[in-house]
Design an enzyme around this catalytic site. Sequence first.
Site, PDB file in Angstrom:
ATOM      1  N   HIS A   3      -3.149   7.038   2.020  1.00  0.00           N
ATOM      2  CA  HIS A   3      -3.593   5.827   1.526  1.00  0.00           C
ATOM      3  C   HIS A   3      -5.048   5.899   1.975  1.00  0.00           C
ATOM      4  O   HIS A   3      -5.231   5.899   3.334  1.00  0.00           O
ATOM      5  CB  HIS A   3      -2.746   4.890   2.085  1.00  0.00           C
ATOM      6  CG  HIS A   3      -3.273   3.475   1.791  1.00  0.00           C
ATOM      7  ND1 HIS A   3      -3.795   3.037   0.782  1.00  0.00           N
ATOM      8  CD2 HIS A   3      -3.157   2.459   2.806  1.00  0.00           C
ATOM      9  CE1 HIS A   3      -3.877   1.826   0.811  1.00  0.00           C
ATOM     10  NE2 HIS A   3      -3.869   1.325   2.125  1.00  0.00           N
TER      11      HIS A   3
ATOM     12  N   ASN B 233     -10.199  -0.090  -0.195  1.00  0.00           N
ATOM     13  CA  ASN B 233      -8.762   0.085   0.025  1.00  0.00           C
ATOM     14  C   ASN B 233      -8.133  -0.564  -1.361  1.00  0.00           C
ATOM     15  O   ASN B 233      -8.280  -1.817  -1.513  1.00  0.00           O
ATOM     16  CB  ASN B 233      -8.096  -0.853   1.133  1.00  0.00           C
ATOM     17  CG  ASN B 233      -6.730  -0.565   1.308  1.00  0.00           C
ATOM     18  OD1 ASN B 233      -6.071  -0.240   0.367  1.00  0.00           O
ATOM     19  ND2 ASN B 233      -6.070  -1.061   2.478  1.00  0.00           N
TER      20      ASN B 233
ATOM     21  N   CYS C  69       0.734  -1.122   0.030  1.00  0.00           N
ATOM     22  CA  CYS C  69      -0.076  -0.048   0.189  1.00  0.00           C
ATOM     23  C   CYS C  69       0.647   1.227   0.090  1.00  0.00           C
ATOM     24  O   CYS C  69       0.251   2.461  -0.251  1.00  0.00           O
ATOM     25  CB  CYS C  69      -0.937  -0.032   1.103  1.00  0.00           C
ATOM     26  SG  CYS C  69      -1.999  -1.355   1.226  1.00  0.00           S
TER      27      CYS C  69
HETATM   28  O1  UT7 Z   1      -3.651  -0.921   3.601  1.00  0.00           O
HETATM   29  C1  UT7 Z   1      -2.735  -1.484   4.394  1.00  0.00           C
HETATM   30  C2  UT7 Z   1      -3.204  -1.128   5.722  1.00  0.00           C
HETATM   31  N1  UT7 Z   1      -4.258  -1.547   6.169  1.00  0.00           N
HETATM   32  C3  UT7 Z   1      -4.912  -0.925   7.302  1.00  0.00           C
HETATM   33  O2  UT7 Z   1      -4.555   0.158   7.462  1.00  0.00           O
HETATM   34  C4  UT7 Z   1      -5.792  -1.770   8.159  1.00  0.00           C
HETATM   35  C5  UT7 Z   1      -6.041  -1.271   9.535  1.00  0.00           C
HETATM   36  N2  UT7 Z   1      -6.567  -2.126  10.323  1.00  0.00           N
HETATM   37  C6  UT7 Z   1      -8.220  -1.767  10.145  1.00  0.00           C
HETATM   38  O3  UT7 Z   1      -8.523  -0.902   9.520  1.00  0.00           O
HETATM   39  C7  UT7 Z   1      -9.159  -2.353  11.229  1.00  0.00           C
HETATM   40  O4  UT7 Z   1      -8.441  -2.852  12.256  1.00  0.00           O
HETATM   41  C8  UT7 Z   1     -10.244  -3.172  10.799  1.00  0.00           C
HETATM   42  C9  UT7 Z   1     -11.199  -2.583   9.691  1.00  0.00           C
HETATM   43  C10 UT7 Z   1      -9.536  -4.205   9.963  1.00  0.00           C
HETATM   44  C11 UT7 Z   1     -10.903  -3.977  11.813  1.00  0.00           C
HETATM   45  O5  UT7 Z   1     -11.448  -2.915  12.788  1.00  0.00           O
HETATM   46  P1  UT7 Z   1     -11.300  -3.345  14.122  1.00  0.00           P
HETATM   47  O6  UT7 Z   1     -12.071  -2.036  14.749  1.00  0.00           O
HETATM   48  O7  UT7 Z   1      -9.950  -3.329  14.560  1.00  0.00           O
HETATM   49  O8  UT7 Z   1     -12.177  -4.652  14.636  1.00  0.00           O
HETATM   50  P2  UT7 Z   1     -11.398  -5.898  15.333  1.00  0.00           P
HETATM   51  O9  UT7 Z   1     -10.710  -6.482  14.245  1.00  0.00           O
HETATM   52  O10 UT7 Z   1     -11.112  -5.510  16.668  1.00  0.00           O
HETATM   53  O11 UT7 Z   1     -12.934  -6.731  15.366  1.00  0.00           O
HETATM   54  C12 UT7 Z   1     -13.774  -6.633  16.165  1.00  0.00           C
HETATM   55  C13 UT7 Z   1     -14.833  -7.258  16.102  1.00  0.00           C
HETATM   56  C14 UT7 Z   1     -14.454  -8.978  16.096  1.00  0.00           C
HETATM   57  O12 UT7 Z   1     -15.276  -9.681  16.967  1.00  0.00           O
HETATM   58  P3  UT7 Z   1     -15.175  -9.699  18.482  1.00  0.00           P
HETATM   59  O13 UT7 Z   1     -14.156 -10.598  18.632  1.00  0.00           O
HETATM   60  O14 UT7 Z   1     -15.149  -8.537  19.140  1.00  0.00           O
HETATM   61  O15 UT7 Z   1     -16.639 -10.754  18.797  1.00  0.00           O
HETATM   62  C15 UT7 Z   1     -14.133  -9.419  14.867  1.00  0.00           C
HETATM   63  O16 UT7 Z   1     -14.640 -10.764  14.750  1.00  0.00           O
HETATM   64  O17 UT7 Z   1     -15.566  -7.433  14.727  1.00  0.00           O
HETATM   65  C16 UT7 Z   1     -15.722  -8.777  14.117  1.00  0.00           C
HETATM   66  N3  UT7 Z   1     -15.483  -8.394  12.834  1.00  0.00           N
HETATM   67  C17 UT7 Z   1     -16.602  -8.223  11.813  1.00  0.00           C
HETATM   68  N4  UT7 Z   1     -17.920  -8.428  12.181  1.00  0.00           N
HETATM   69  C18 UT7 Z   1     -18.815  -8.080  11.092  1.00  0.00           C
HETATM   70  C19 UT7 Z   1     -14.245  -8.556  12.029  1.00  0.00           C
HETATM   71  N5  UT7 Z   1     -14.501  -8.229  10.679  1.00  0.00           N
HETATM   72  C20 UT7 Z   1     -16.028  -8.144  10.628  1.00  0.00           C
HETATM   73  C21 UT7 Z   1     -17.087  -7.883   9.794  1.00  0.00           C
HETATM   74  N6  UT7 Z   1     -18.314  -7.688   9.806  1.00  0.00           N
HETATM   75  N7  UT7 Z   1     -16.616  -7.653   8.306  1.00  0.00           N
END
Ligand code: UT7
Length: 313
Positions: free
Chosen positions: A240, A270, A107
């Site tokens: 980005h 993204n 990225c």
């Molecule tokens: O381009 C390269 C750089 N990449 C990035 O910059 C990405 C950086 N990371 C992010 O943008 C975020 O961390 C994400 C969008 C990937 C995830 O958001 P988050 O607020 O960090 O969520 P999380 O991973 O902590 O997940 C929270 C909850 C989890 O459930 P539990 O364990 O709390 O029950 C996940 O299983 O959300 C759940 N979850 C979803 N739920 C519904 C994860 N993906 C999904 C989904 N739909 N698609």
Amino acid sequence: MLPPRRLSNADLVAELAADGVETSDDWIVERTGIRARHFVDAGTVASDLAVGAARQAIEAAGCGAEDIDLIIVATSTPDMVFPSTACIVQQKLGIAGCPAFDLQAVCSGFIYALTVADSMIRSGTARRALVIGAEVFSRILDFKDRGTCVLFGDGAGAVVLEASDEPGLLATDLHADGRHVGLLCVPGMVAGGQVLGDPFIKMDGQAVFKLAVGVLEQSARAVLAKAGRTEADIDWLIPHQANIRIMQATARKLKLGMDKVIVTVGEHGNTSAASIPLALHQGVRDGRVKRGDTLLLEGVGGGFTWGAVLLDF
Ligand code: UT7
């Protein structure tokens, strides 16, 4: 250049539900700001999108393809293992002879590619460089992994950089930290005609999020210091486009209002190396980004890689 097939969150949620993968428009919008993404159809490859973007950039630069003397394509989703997507783009543009190569910094690829093109122009190796970010990330998404498959889209953007006595790129700043290879990767490879390992994206989203917010601030401050400018000189931040919350955090740290940030993640998702040139294109086409504006471009991604470019447009 976006492929025509647009999938709203509702479309994707329905497709995933049919495969037993549960997600929702609310979750995707709230956690990422993404409302839609564009995916290529089966027959389209990165060079097809790259050539479309290249033609637009060449036209905007007021030159012809034959005037290009360097092609760099930033991509992590090339058409083939080799030759490079840049050579395929060169062939599709109907030109030959100039150096053409791919650059792989995920990225951050477009920021790396701009920096390399700038160095080659400054050293006299090139006079008119075509710099492209092009990705078909839909090909490396695991549609059983809701933590990644809702985030990415396909697309390409391009610019032409020309040698000039007028200041253009004011300062650049590039970094990598290979200790974080495992945080964001596609660990598979091809050998003996077989895919070995896993060919799909793996990401520790939370860890990437925290690292991204920290390094984007550091890199912004580094390019501003190198150029002898301050945050107050920035007309547009073009980061980005991974997650609206990362952009909001970066803007807050730089004391910039969100009205100074070009945001396309809502419509594009993204698109990795394509996201910054696509956002620049959007800003220019809708009249916000004007000649003479000072732009801060920033990228961060797998590797871990990150960097920034400060330029007078
Ligand atoms: O381009 C390269 C750089 N990449 C990035 O910059 C990405 C950086 N990371 C992010 O943008 C975020 O961390 C994400 C969008 C990937 C995830 O958001 P988050 O607020 O960090 O969520 P999380 O991973 O902590 O997940 C929270 C909850 C989890 O459930 P539990 O364990 O709390 O029950 C996940 O299983 O959300 C759940 N979850 C979803 N739920 C519904 C994860 N993906 C999904 C989904 N739909 N698609």
